[in-house]
Write a protein that holds these residues in place. Sequence first.
Motif, short mmCIF file in Angstrom:
data_model
loop_
_atom_site.label_atom_id
_atom_site.label_comp_id
_atom_site.label_asym_id
_atom_site.label_seq_id
_atom_site.Cartn_x
_atom_site.Cartn_y
_atom_site.Cartn_z
N LEU A 92 0.85 -1.19 0.00
CA LEU A 92 0.00 0.00 0.00
C LEU A 92 0.88 1.23 0.00
CD1 LEU A 92 -2.75 -0.90 2.65
CD2 LEU A 92 -3.01 -0.83 0.17
N THR A 93 0.70 2.11 -0.96
CA THR A 93 1.48 3.34 -1.02
C THR A 93 1.05 4.32 0.06
OG1 THR A 93 -0.07 4.34 -2.58
CG2 THR A 93 1.78 3.10 -3.52
N ASP A 94 1.89 5.33 0.27
CA ASP A 94 1.52 6.37 1.24
C ASP A 94 0.22 7.06 0.84
OD1 ASP A 94 3.40 6.18 3.29
OD2 ASP A 94 4.87 7.40 2.22
N ALA A 95 0.03 7.32 -0.45
CA ALA A 95 -1.22 7.97 -0.87
C ALA A 95 -2.43 7.13 -0.50
CB ALA A 95 -1.18 8.22 -2.38
N GLU A 96 -2.31 5.81 -0.64
CA GLU A 96 -3.42 4.93 -0.27
C GLU A 96 -3.62 4.89 1.24
OE1 GLU A 96 -3.47 1.42 -3.50
OE2 GLU A 96 -1.47 1.89 -2.71
N ARG A 97 -2.54 4.91 1.99
CA ARG A 97 -2.65 4.88 3.45
C ARG A 97 -3.18 6.19 4.00
NH1 ARG A 97 2.06 4.86 5.78
NH2 ARG A 97 1.36 3.93 7.74
N THR A 121 0.26 27.29 -3.54
CA THR A 121 0.24 26.86 -4.95
C THR A 121 -1.16 26.30 -5.22
OG1 THR A 121 1.21 24.76 -4.22
CG2 THR A 121 2.70 26.39 -5.15
N PRO A 122 -2.14 27.16 -5.42
CA PRO A 122 -3.54 26.71 -5.48
C PRO A 122 -3.90 25.87 -6.69
CG PRO A 122 -3.37 29.05 -5.99
CD PRO A 122 -2.02 28.63 -5.50
N TRP A 123 -2.97 25.73 -7.65
CA TRP A 123 -3.25 24.82 -8.76
C TRP A 123 -3.10 23.36 -8.35
CZ3 TRP A 123 0.21 28.94 -9.15
CH2 TRP A 123 1.54 28.65 -8.84
N TRP A 124 -2.61 23.12 -7.12
CA TRP A 124 -2.55 21.75 -6.59
C TRP A 124 -3.78 21.49 -5.73
CZ3 TRP A 124 0.19 18.09 -8.49
CH2 TRP A 124 1.46 18.34 -9.02
N ALA A 125 -4.56 20.47 -6.10
CA ALA A 125 -5.72 20.05 -5.33
C ALA A 125 -5.38 18.81 -4.51
CB ALA A 125 -6.89 19.74 -6.26
N ILE A 126 -5.87 18.78 -3.29
CA ILE A 126 -5.71 17.60 -2.42
C ILE A 126 -6.92 16.72 -2.65
CG2 ILE A 126 -5.37 16.80 -0.06
CD1 ILE A 126 -4.37 19.66 0.60
N VAL A 127 -6.70 15.61 -3.33
CA VAL A 127 -7.81 14.80 -3.84
C VAL A 127 -7.88 13.46 -3.10
CG1 VAL A 127 -8.81 13.68 -5.88
CG2 VAL A 127 -7.65 15.89 -6.09
N GLY A 128 -8.98 13.24 -2.42
CA GLY A 128 -9.19 11.96 -1.78
C GLY A 128 -9.31 10.85 -2.80
N GLY A 129 -8.60 9.76 -2.56
CA GLY A 129 -8.65 8.62 -3.46
C GLY A 129 -7.71 8.69 -4.64
N ALA A 130 -6.97 9.78 -4.80
CA ALA A 130 -5.95 9.84 -5.86
C ALA A 130 -4.77 8.99 -5.44
CB ALA A 130 -5.51 11.28 -6.09
N ASP A 131 -4.27 8.17 -6.33
CA ASP A 131 -3.13 7.32 -6.04
C ASP A 131 -2.51 6.85 -7.35
OD1 ASP A 131 -4.62 5.03 -6.96
OD2 ASP A 131 -5.49 4.80 -4.95
N GLY A 137 -7.57 11.02 -9.66
CA GLY A 137 -8.60 10.81 -8.65
C GLY A 137 -9.61 9.76 -9.07
N PRO A 138 -10.40 9.27 -8.12
CA PRO A 138 -11.32 8.17 -8.40
C PRO A 138 -12.48 8.55 -9.31
CG PRO A 138 -11.66 9.01 -6.17
CD PRO A 138 -10.44 9.68 -6.70
N ASP A 139 -12.76 9.84 -9.48
CA ASP A 139 -13.87 10.27 -10.33
C ASP A 139 -13.47 10.43 -11.79
OD1 ASP A 139 -15.56 10.37 -8.12
OD2 ASP A 139 -15.02 12.44 -7.67
N ALA A 140 -12.20 10.33 -12.08
CA ALA A 140 -11.73 10.48 -13.46
C ALA A 140 -11.81 9.14 -14.18
CB ALA A 140 -10.30 11.00 -13.48
N GLU A 141 -11.82 9.22 -15.51
CA GLU A 141 -11.91 8.00 -16.30
C GLU A 141 -10.56 7.29 -16.45
OE1 GLU A 141 -13.60 8.98 -20.03
OE2 GLU A 141 -15.54 9.58 -19.20
#
Length: 304
Positions: A92-97, A121-131, A137-141
Amino acid sequence: MRKHCCTPGQTTRTPSGTKRPSVTGSFPADPILPEMVSLAGGEFLMGSAEPHAYPLDGEGPVRTESVPPYAVAATTVTVAQFDLFVTATGYLTDAERFGDSLVFEAALPHDARAHPRVAETPWWAIVGGADWRHPAGPDAEVDAVRDLADHPVVHVSRTDAEAFCRWSGTALPSEAQWEFASRGGLSQQPYPWGYERDPGGEARMNIWRGEFPGAVSTPTGKTFTAPARSYPPNGFGLFNTTGNVWEWTTGVFDQRRRDHRAVIRGGSHLCHESYCRRYRTSARSGTTPDSSSGHIGFRVITAK
């Protein structure tokens, strides 16, 4: 003024409590694994004093360094190669943990903009489930294993890269090893191919072209990363040692800082001349070892 536009650290995350399995073993015999290039090593001039260097980043002074013979991967570790590792170990990666990772805003689906941002740096979003499997992120195709198998794996922390190395019998390069390899046998040139960034108007690396952080302007469109073997290799036969993704090393960015930020090298597809010219062989940046984002990957080495 020093701006780390491309490398925000994530220092406030709390792990979910899920434990990672221990990682041991070695690569199976499989042609999908990294091609290693043998280097003779030797002395070289490390660092830069040229006008585009960032002195506050510790690029200088120019000094003579020596590296012993070693072998380095021709490319960064790809999604397909990292998938072999995860399949074999259950890692499990850190992003997943932690449950989230940093995604560049233009990579987000149009209906998924309501994410907290990095203040500076507001062009960076903190996205739940991105890994690493879900780089936007999980909502992308985009499913990385299905769609980006030959691209560099991203959303991996230095801890994750080190776990891959333990499994594969490899290591992360030191800064000297990384820069020696990136230069491809050239001395004191800012790029792996020479002095001009775009010789004859030809793009030699995947960086942001156009107004940043405006409309999507990377050559690859909304995938942002390019395949790991894109563009001509350097004189040692190594691909994309500048641009595309930052690469983890074993270095410490500033020994005087208590947080001991880890060094990443090479720049990424988000580097732009108006803000960050760290897509050069001597450039360096730092971020926390547990940070993960859509533009940091890694390349491995072995001793000879």
